[in-house]
Design a protein around this motif. Structure first.
Motif, PDB file in Angstrom:
ATOM      1  N   LYS A 155       0.823  -1.210   0.000  1.00  0.00           N
ATOM      2  CA  LYS A 155       0.000   0.000   0.000  1.00  0.00           C
ATOM      3  C   LYS A 155       0.858   1.261   0.000  1.00  0.00           C
ATOM      4  N   LYS A 156       1.926   1.242   0.774  1.00  0.00           N
ATOM      5  CA  LYS A 156       2.784   2.423   0.850  1.00  0.00           C
ATOM      6  C   LYS A 156       3.513   2.652  -0.470  1.00  0.00           C
ATOM      7  N   ILE A 157       4.004   1.579  -1.080  1.00  0.00           N
ATOM      8  CA  ILE A 157       4.698   1.707  -2.359  1.00  0.00           C
ATOM      9  C   ILE A 157       3.729   2.162  -3.443  1.00  0.00           C
ATOM     10  N   ILE A 158       2.533   1.595  -3.419  1.00  0.00           N
ATOM     11  CA  ILE A 158       1.506   1.934  -4.400  1.00  0.00           C
ATOM     12  C   ILE A 158       1.196   3.428  -4.360  1.00  0.00           C
ATOM     13  N   ALA A 159       1.088   3.959  -3.159  1.00  0.00           N
ATOM     14  CA  ALA A 159       0.738   5.370  -3.020  1.00  0.00           C
ATOM     15  C   ALA A 159       1.798   6.295  -3.612  1.00  0.00           C
ATOM     16  N   ALA A 160       3.026   5.813  -3.743  1.00  0.00           N
ATOM     17  CA  ALA A 160       4.115   6.642  -4.267  1.00  0.00           C
ATOM     18  C   ALA A 160       4.233   6.569  -5.786  1.00  0.00           C
ATOM     19  N   LEU A 161       3.485   5.670  -6.422  1.00  0.00           N
ATOM     20  CA  LEU A 161       3.572   5.491  -7.872  1.00  0.00           C
ATOM     21  C   LEU A 161       2.613   6.433  -8.589  1.00  0.00           C
ATOM     22  N   PRO A 162       2.954   6.832  -9.803  1.00  0.00           N
ATOM     23  CA  PRO A 162       2.024   7.661 -10.581  1.00  0.00           C
ATOM     24  C   PRO A 162       0.834   6.830 -11.043  1.00  0.00           C
ATOM     25  N   SER A 163      -0.309   7.476 -11.230  1.00  0.00           N
ATOM     26  CA  SER A 163      -1.495   6.748 -11.671  1.00  0.00           C
ATOM     27  C   SER A 163      -1.387   6.345 -13.132  1.00  0.00           C
TER      28      SER A 163
END
Length: 447
Positions: free
Chosen positions: A171-179
């Motif tokens: 979840k934390k890594i996902i939040a840092a990725l561009p959409s």
């Protein structure tokens, strides 16, 4: 895609494949590579040993070869997340092998070793970052990694990620990725939790299933041996000294058990080495190197090694202790019978482990053949069962495709169709992923 040469891969990439004698793709490669090159999201159900690393590495390298992005310090273009250090290292080796005639920069990030060398590698610029989640988050928190430029994201062995408790890290890594990105998601199973995770990561994915779990285990000769607790070591010693046993992986339930078994085998004149989560990274790599190069014939492992170790020529897998989770049985025995070779899996079962046996047989949908049916199970000991610890790291997430890049096969042939995606993706579990309409920022003319 019946032959690698039939697809319009970047020329230096085709050259490397020819040198590696890659002629006919495996099923996962044949089904995943064309849509991945076209920029589509991919949901692949495939176990380790089916060639899935090439299924995502070749499209990534093809993209890097044509688009020639700059390797920016600390800001990768591609992120590949793996659950264990061993798998991350093997993926890195594959990228270097396939891309040996190309100019690109890759970096490996995983725990168990000092971070200074990894930080320096990132500072020199990185196109492809291959990481496990624990160390990745550490370096993100320290400001050494910025994921805002990631255009291609790969999550490998997603079910193992969840088994190992990496969902918060994901979840934390996902939040840092561009959409706006292309995403590829691979898992050995597609259980409801895996489908839910994939649904939050992928945008209109191509779904590929080439390894039904039952089929995979049916390809391996499975045997069961009823044993008494005090006869386990002597039974194993007799088995390992058989003439047809060339290279074996023996699974124990705990790290302490693995170390103790290595000592007992050594006293019996059998060289063995243990690998588990308490071993340093250097010790683990040294053990794997010795096993891969036939300096050691027996590898004693906990479930941390049930995945991510891709070594051909393993003639036997022995479940010295029955696994607590039945799914681990499938992952363990999958270390043999690889690349079309024969493989044998033998499980030792005591009176304490009959519940685990029943759960495994229910999962795989078949009874395991008993080698010594005349032997009776001894009475259960009444002692509480120990559960082995897990180790490793990995994780990742995606929320859709890379912005329309014009990298589709149709555009290669001049049809002018774009790989772009438009429209909005609603919030689905992790973050809000929106895709804007408009023209691609990368076009075929840029090549």
């Amino acid at each position: 895609m019946k032959k690698f040469e039939s697809i319009d891969l970047y020329a230096p990439l085709q050259r490397a494949l020819a040198e590696l004698d890659y002629v006919t793709p495996t099923p996962i490669q044949a089904k995943a590579i064309p849509p991945a090159i076209a920029g589509q999201d991919v949901l692949g159900c495939a176990q380790t040993g089916t060639g899935k690393t090439a299924a995502f590495a070749l499209p990534i390298l093809d993209y890097l070869g044509h688009e020639k992005p700059r390797a920016r310090p600390n800001r990768p273009t591609t992120l590949v997340l793996a659950p264990t250090r061993e798998l991350a290292i093997q993926i890195g080796d594959s990228f270097r092998s396939y891309g040996k005639h190309m100019k690109f920069h890759s970096a490996l990030v995983y725990g168990g070793v000092g971070q200074n060398g990894q930080v320096n590698s990132l500072r020199r610029g990185v196109d492809v970052l291959i990481a496990t989640p624990g160390r990745l988050i550490d370096l993100m928190d320290q400001g050494h990694i910025d994921l805002r430029d990631v255009e291609i994201f790969v999550l490998d062995e997603a079910d193992r990620m969840l088994d190992m408790g990496f969902l918060p890290a994901l979840k934390k890594i996902i939040a840092a990725l561009p959409s706006q990105r292309q995403s590829m998601f691979f898992s050995a199973t597609l259980a409801p939790k895996i489908r839910e995770l994939a649904g939050s990561l992928l945008f209109n994915p191509i779904s590929i299933n080439v390894t039904p779990k039952k089929k995979s285990v049916e390809l391996i000769e499975q045997r069961l041996r009823i044993v008494r607790r005090d006869n386990k070591v002597s039974t194993l010693t007799s088995l390992l000294t058989g003439k047809n046993v060339t290279r074996s992986i023996v699974f124990t339930r705990t790290k302490h058990g693995a170390n103790a078994l290595v000592r007992k085998l050594d006293k019996s004149g059998i060289q063995a080495v243990a690998i588990h989560g308490n071993k340093t990274q250097n010790a683990r790599q040294k053990a794997l190197h010795a096993f891969r190069n036939d300096k050691i014939k027996v590898l004693v492992a906990t479930d941390v090694a049930a995945r991510g170790i891709d070594i051909d020529g393993v003639s036997h897998v022995v479940n010295y202790d029955m696994p607590v989770e039945p799914e681990s049985y499938v992952h363990r025995i999958g270390r043999t019978g690889r690349a079309g070779q024969d493989g044998i899996a033998i499980s030792f079962c005591t009176g304490d482990e009959r519940d685990e046996l029943r759960a495994i047989e229910s999962l795989i949908g078949q009874k395991i053949q008993v080698e010594n049916p005349e032997e009776q199970f001894e009475a259960p000991s009444g002692k509480p069962k120990q559960r082995g610890g897990r180790g490793g790291s990995g994780g990742g997430r995606s929320g859709g495709g890379r912005p329309s890049s014009g990298r589709s096969q149709n555009q290669r042939s001049g049809s002018g169709q774009s790989r772009g995606r438009s429209g909005n993706k609603n919030k689905r579990g992790f973050t809000s992923n929106s895709r804007s309409n408009g023209q691609s920022s990368r076009s075929a003319s840029a090549r």
